[in-house]
Structures are given as C-alpha cells and as structure tokens.
Enzyme design. Structure first.
Site, PDB file in Angstrom:
ATOM      1  N   LYS A  55       0.829  -1.200   0.000  1.00  0.00           N
ATOM      2  CA  LYS A  55       0.000   0.000   0.000  1.00  0.00           C
ATOM      3  C   LYS A  55       0.867   1.256   0.000  1.00  0.00           C
ATOM      4  O   LYS A  55       0.567   2.240  -0.688  1.00  0.00           O
ATOM      5  CB  LYS A  55      -0.950  -0.026   1.201  1.00  0.00           C
ATOM      6  CG  LYS A  55      -2.042  -1.094   1.051  1.00  0.00           C
ATOM      7  CD  LYS A  55      -2.685  -1.470   2.377  1.00  0.00           C
ATOM      8  CE  LYS A  55      -3.656  -2.630   2.196  1.00  0.00           C
ATOM      9  NZ  LYS A  55      -4.172  -3.169   3.460  1.00  0.00           N
ATOM     10  N   GLN A  99      -4.132  -1.979   9.889  1.00  0.00           N
ATOM     11  CA  GLN A  99      -4.031  -3.287   9.242  1.00  0.00           C
ATOM     12  C   GLN A  99      -4.673  -4.366  10.111  1.00  0.00           C
ATOM     13  O   GLN A  99      -4.367  -4.500  11.293  1.00  0.00           O
ATOM     14  CB  GLN A  99      -2.566  -3.620   8.959  1.00  0.00           C
ATOM     15  CG  GLN A  99      -2.368  -4.919   8.213  1.00  0.00           C
ATOM     16  CD  GLN A  99      -2.988  -4.928   6.824  1.00  0.00           C
ATOM     17  OE1 GLN A  99      -2.868  -3.961   6.093  1.00  0.00           O
ATOM     18  NE2 GLN A  99      -3.630  -6.019   6.464  1.00  0.00           N
ATOM     19  N   ASP A 122     -10.780   3.154   4.693  1.00  0.00           N
ATOM     20  CA  ASP A 122     -10.905   1.715   4.496  1.00  0.00           C
ATOM     21  C   ASP A 122     -12.290   1.208   4.874  1.00  0.00           C
ATOM     22  O   ASP A 122     -12.564   0.012   4.799  1.00  0.00           O
ATOM     23  CB  ASP A 122      -9.835   0.971   5.312  1.00  0.00           C
ATOM     24  CG  ASP A 122      -9.563  -0.435   4.799  1.00  0.00           C
ATOM     25  OD1 ASP A 122      -9.810  -0.689   3.597  1.00  0.00           O
ATOM     26  OD2 ASP A 122      -9.093  -1.279   5.575  1.00  0.00           O
TER      27      ASP A 122
END
Length: 282
Positions: A55, A99, A122
């Site tokens: 990313k 994450q 996200d």
C-alpha cells in the site's frame, strides 16, 4: 479453458482508477496538498507487513505520501488508540488504515471506531458501515467497493440479478451484500452455518466468494453463465474459488492473484484522494 469466459483483469481496472487519480493529485498539488495515507501495523505478522508495504509503495508511485506507524505486538488498546487520535488530529494525514488483524488482546472494534469518519478510507468504522447500508458512505469498505468497481468496469449488470455472497465479515461479506442490494440485486448472504450451500450457489447469477478457505467454491456449484468474483486470498496465491473447475461454467471470473486485490488497493488510494479533496472542499 472456455474461450468464451471473460477474465476480469483486476490490473486493468486498477490501472484505470489510478490513471483517473493522476490529474486530481496534480490539482491538489497546486493547492499545496499531497494526499497522505497513514498505515498502522501492530505486531510482526509477515503477511500484514507485506500488505502494508504494498500500500505504501502504491502511494509513492502515484506521488502520494505514505506514513507508516509500526507498533510492537505488546501494544495495548489504549496505546493504539492514542496513536489513532494523533493521526486524527494531524491535518496532513487524510486517510488512516489499521491493518487487520491486530493481536488478540487488543479491542479491534474500539480501535477501528476511534478512526475519524472523515479519515476512515478503508470503511471499517461502525458509522461507515451504517452509512454504507443506507447507500451514502463516502468510503465504503475497499474490497466490497473494488468488487462493484470490477462489475461496473466490465458492464456486468447487477440490477435484477441474484447475487450469492459466501461470507459475512463486517468488512467484506456484509458490506458487499449491502452494496449489491443497493445496486438492485437480490442478495442471499451465506456463511458457515448455511444449510444446502451448494444448492443456493447454483441459483446465483453472481457469486462472491469471501469465505477464507482455499478452493472452497467448486465448479459443480456454478450455474452456466454465472459471474464469479473471488475475493479470497489464501497462502500460496490461492483464492476461495477452484478457478480451473469454475472456469467452464462461468461467463466471467476473477483470477487470483490479479483479480480483486489490485482493485482493492487502487480503491484505497482513490478514497485517500477523495478525503484530501474534501478537506479543502475541492
């Protein structure tokens, strides 16, 4: 291999998304702004470290900024929340990605929900999930958004179609079910407790596999002409769909790798650019 089956190339879709971002990033630069994604990695899981690195590299290739926060596995929930609050308060950070998964002793839901909604690129917060359910989320979960982007890119209809989603996680199965429903598909959401799963999948015009089990979906489950989207990623670059077995019946199918994955990352970058533009009402 059937020559009639359309291979849904995620790299092509991701490339189109990234190309559309180049002029927007240049325009932001004229205002003195570089879109910035902050990633938080807790612990030393090698797969998670790889995802975070991918990313970050994707950001750099587009001229975006990437900030990496790496915390030891011993980090407490309160310590993680403190880091998130710092990023929330930093005007130079436009998107925050925690994450998944975090170590078991951390309250992951509390950490996700600590992310400011305007930086939840996200789509992991409870509020973001609710907005997605109502159809007006600025940043729906990236993998579900990527799945719809693939269907739209290849002009595969969703309206009136029966979509079967295998998986009900709060960041994949549930949100993609809601997004397909909002796109006027009729949606059946299946999971580990579903009885007669194979029979339900055989009724599907669109199959979304998000169960986290390698080669789980069998070729005999796919009715002729169905669209198969494999959102799984297991050890050894293996998806949740038995690709070779499903290929003959499917009218269109995503490979693994180079299917949903690249589009998920491109969607994350797009959401970060969106957030940077919203910060200055551009």
């Amino acid at each position: 291999m059937s020559t009639e089956t359309l291979i849904l190339d995620g790299n092509t879709v991701a490339g189109a998304i990234k190309q559309s971002l180049e002029t927007r990033i240049a325009r932001l630069a004229e205002h003195g702004i570089t879109p910035c994604l902050a990633t938080i990695l807790v612990g030393d899981d090698p797969s998670s470290a790889t995802y975070v690195r991918m990313k970050g590299n994707a950001c750099k290739r587009l001229g975006m900024q990437s900030v990496r926060i790496e915390l030891p596995a011993s980090t407490t929930t309160d310590q993680l929340l403190e880091e998130i609050h710092k990023l929330n308060a930093d005007p130079l950070v436009h998107g925050i990605l925690l994450q998944h998964p975090v170590p078991h002793h951390i309250d992951e839901r509390a950490a996700f929900d600590a992310i400011a909604i305007e930086k939840d690129v996200d789509g992991v917060t409870t509020l973001g999930f609710a907005q997605n359910a109502f159809g007006f989320a600025n940043y729906p979960s990236c993998t579900p958004a990527a799945i719809l982007a693939i269907l739209q890119h290849y002009n595969l209809p969703m309206e009136g179609k029966h979509a079967v989603v295998i998986g009900r996680s709060p960041i994949l199965g549930k949100p993609v079910s809601l997004m397909l429903l909002n796109a006027n598909a009729t949606v059946t959401t299946c999971h580990s407790k579903t009885a007669n799963l194979e029979e339900i999948v055989r009724q599907a015009d669109i199959v979304v596999a998000a169960v986290g089990k390698p080669k789980f979906v069998q070729g005999s489950w796919i009715k002729a002409g169905a669209v198969v989207i494999d959102a799984g990623y297991n050890k050894g670059n293996i998806g949740d769909v038995d690709y070779e077995a499903c290929l003959p019946n499917a009218s269109a199918i995503t490979p693994v790798p180079a299917g949903v994955g690249p589009v998920t990352i491109a969607t994350l970058l797009k959401h970060t650019v969106d957030a940077a533009e919203r910060q200055i009402n551009l």
